[in-house]
Write a protein that holds these residues in place. Structure first.
Motif, PDB file in Angstrom:
ATOM      1  N   PHE A   1       8.812   3.055   0.743  1.00  0.00           N
ATOM      2  CA  PHE A   1       8.584   4.477  -0.164  1.00  0.00           C
ATOM      3  C   PHE A   1       8.202   5.669   0.011  1.00  0.00           C
ATOM      4  N   ALA A   2       7.880   5.556   1.572  1.00  0.00           N
ATOM      5  CA  ALA A   2       7.232   6.333   2.534  1.00  0.00           C
ATOM      6  C   ALA A   2       8.343   7.489   2.794  1.00  0.00           C
ATOM      7  N   ALA A   3       9.857   7.700   2.683  1.00  0.00           N
ATOM      8  CA  ALA A   3      10.836   8.402   2.504  1.00  0.00           C
ATOM      9  C   ALA A   3      11.156   8.700   1.928  1.00  0.00           C
ATOM     10  N   ASP A   4      10.597   7.824   0.264  1.00  0.00           N
ATOM     11  CA  ASP A   4      10.792   8.809  -0.759  1.00  0.00           C
ATOM     12  C   ASP A   4       9.910   9.567  -1.338  1.00  0.00           C
ATOM     13  N   ARG A   5       8.693   9.372  -0.364  1.00  0.00           N
ATOM     14  CA  ARG A   5       7.790  10.788  -0.287  1.00  0.00           C
ATOM     15  C   ARG A   5       7.993  11.964   0.257  1.00  0.00           C
ATOM     16  N   VAL A   6       8.307  11.475   1.345  1.00  0.00           N
ATOM     17  CA  VAL A   6       8.894  12.633   2.388  1.00  0.00           C
ATOM     18  C   VAL A   6       9.884  13.600   1.928  1.00  0.00           C
TER      19      VAL A   6
END
Length: 568
Positions: free
Chosen positions: A496-501
């Motif tokens: 989910f953090a990678a998606d935000r980036v």
């Protein structure tokens, strides 16, 4: 290459005395006749404290501890404070009672201090007013009553001064025990902390005998009480003045500053906290002749513009320890303090402390060398296949020394791995030349040295993994001009953090800043991620799951080299 021997120890060393009894009550042929110079000088006030006052305050503190707290043999007193003139009497008074001292870094967080309190089972804490809030919080978490947190200096808590005065007003409430023959080699005096590769710092158990031996080793090696050269050229002389800027909780500052300096008849200027321009003022104000420093402080001496505003011509001696010092820095340093003898030493907490030092026959130590073995030290250089290395061949340094620690407190497995049949596996890669000069090449352990302090990557990795955005991480050192090394974290983001980036490139900087803040909120300053955070798709590991840290170390250096090239 066969085993390398330092010269034999040439004088008997008592094994039936505590440190207090040896340094405050007894005579040794290596000990010079003392002048009327003070033992301690308080940096800020100029207060001069002589032997009789030191001895009286030591008794007062011991007697006061018994009267107020009933401190008994084997109890652990933890000192959580920057340097203070009552730090030595607090140690010596505790030892008069047969107690054990554990020094803690005064900038620890509450969590880090609590770990140390619980590991050593401390029953009394001595804090400085500046660290009192953290001390009280950790004491509360450890279920130590708040009135058993006392302070150097005025506060709302009981003070060391009040304990001393209580002890001095009353008749002796204790009988100091004389050790049996040989007991000094096994009776624990200190639980000093040294980082391990598998997580949080470990407590090194140091017997009373070990620092006594190490001081005598240094005294013999540096020819104390010998008329070996003209007076002005002798390295250590009664009435010389030493900068007590090394932290007393660290083995380097503990053994050299608190024990060797007074034993050699010199005066110690107790400097509470290192601030560079204030340090220069202290040198000039107190006419300090001897400096014991770590490389980051030497970088400042060589590069800080304020140096030109102070007279440093009085400095006759400088030794660097805790991390390797480059030949380039030595060359720069010679221009800053041209009248001084300059060189390096090497030691570990586990050897209480020094193993090598540059010779008194050298005004300037061999560039890059940590010096030669002290008397009584035996060394092997062992190659990865277990065979002995030859001269000029790299391998792991293993040593035997009478100042060797007893092992790691309540950690049998780590003790077995490091203390092997009387030999200490240092984890440091070295080369020893035919002339017996010892060169530290690299650390085989994964420990970083940041400003002279040990930092375990695994401890930081555990902290980083607590961050909600982090899936995996590996911390590696990168070179730094000031700190020697600083930690850099490679991080694999959760999906989910990678998606935000991926959706917003600005998120990358926000997450990196959040991870760095998370570490800063939970760890002491020298453990902060000063090298930054880099995102990576996967952390390389071998088939057994061990992190391939070397691969990422090389990658980090390439990244930094690319950044520097881009700036040019």
């Amino acid at each position: 290459m066969p085993e390398i021997f330092g010269e034999p120890l040439d004088s008997a060393i008592p094994d039936d005395l505590t440190l207090s009894q040896f340094f405050l009550d007894s005579y040794h042929p290596r000990r010079p006749v003392r002048t009327d110079a003070p033992w301690l000088i308080e940096d800020e006030t100029g207060r001069r404290i002589g032997f009789e006052e030191i001895r009286a305050r030591t008794f007062g503190f011991a007697n006061g501890l018994v009267l107020r707290y009933g401190i008994k043999e084997e109890e652990v007193v933890l000192i959580f404070s920057p340097n203070h003139v009552d730090y030595p009497p607090a140690i010596w008074g505790t030892h008069r009672l047969g107690g054990i001292i554990s020094g803690a870094n005064p900038t620890y967080t509450e969590e880090e201090l609590l770990h140390q309190i619980l590991l050593v089972k401390a029953t009394l804490i001595i804090a400085h007013p500046s660290s009192l809030h953290t001390a009280l919080g950790a004491a509360r978490a450890a279920r130590i009553p708040s009135d058993r947190v006392i302070t150097f200096g005025e506060s709302t808590q009981p003070t060391v001064e009040s304990i001393i005065q209580l002890g001095l007003r009353n008749e002796p409430a204790f009988v100091e025990r004389r050790l049996k023959k040989g007991e000094g080699k096994t009776k624990v005096a200190f639980l000093n902390f040294s980082s391990g590769t598998t997580g949080k710092p470990k407590a090194v158990a140091i017997a009373h005998y070990a620092p006594i031996v190490n001081v005598i080793q240094i005294a013999q090696y540096t020819k104390i009480n010998e008329n070996y050269a003209p007076w002005e050229e002798q390295r250590f002389r009664p009435s010389d003045i030493v900068a007590g800027v090394l932290p007393f909780f660290h083995i380097y500052g503990l053994v050299f500053s608190i024990y060797a300096v007074p034993f050699f008849g010199m005066s110690l200027v107790v400097i509470q906290k290192f601030g560079f321009t204030d340090f220069l003022k202290s040198i000039e104000r107190h006419r300090i002749t001897h400096l014991t420093l770590v490389p980051p402080q030497i970088v400042l001496l060589c590069k800080h513009p304020a140096v030109n505003n102070y007279d440093l011509s009085v400095i006759r001696f400088l030794i660097s320890g805790a991390a390797p010092l480059s030949a380039e820095l030595v060359n720069q340093l010679m221009k800053v303090i041209p009248n001084a003898q300059i060189g390096q030493g090497y030691g570990l907490t586990e050897t209480s402390t020094s193993l090598t030092m540059y010779s008194v026959d050298q005004k300037i130590g061999v560039p890059g060398s940590a010096g030669r073995l002290l008397p009584g030290v035996v060394a092997r250089v062992v190659k990865p296949d277990g065979s002995l290395a030859g001269f000029n061949e790299p391998g792991e340094l293993r040593v035997k020394t009478p100042s060797l620690a007893l092992g790691y407190w309540n950690d049998e497995q780590a003790t077995k791995e490091t203390f092997v049949e009387g030999w200490l596996r240092t984890g440091d890669e070295v080369i020893i030349r035919e002339d017996k000069e010892v060169f530290i090449v690299d650390r085989l352990k994964e420990i970083m040295k940041v400003r002279g302090f040990q930092v375990a990557p695994a401890e930081l990795e555990g902290c980083i993994l607590d961050h909600r955005d982090v899936a995996d991480t590996c911390v590696v050192p990168i070179p730094d001009d000031y700190s020697g090394e600083v930690p850099l974290a490679f991080v694999v983001l959760r999906a989910f953090a990678a998606d935000r980036v991926g959706n917003d490139s600005r998120e990358a900087d926000k997450i990196k800043a959040s991870i760095m803040k998370h570490v800063a909120d939970n760890k002491v300053a020298y453990k902060h991620l000063a090298g930054g955070v880099e995102f990576i798709d996967v952390i390389p590991k071998n088939p057994s799951g061990k992190l391939l840290r070397r691969v990422l170390r090389d990658q980090a250096r390439q990244l930094r080299a690319g950044e520097l090239k881009a700036k040019l």
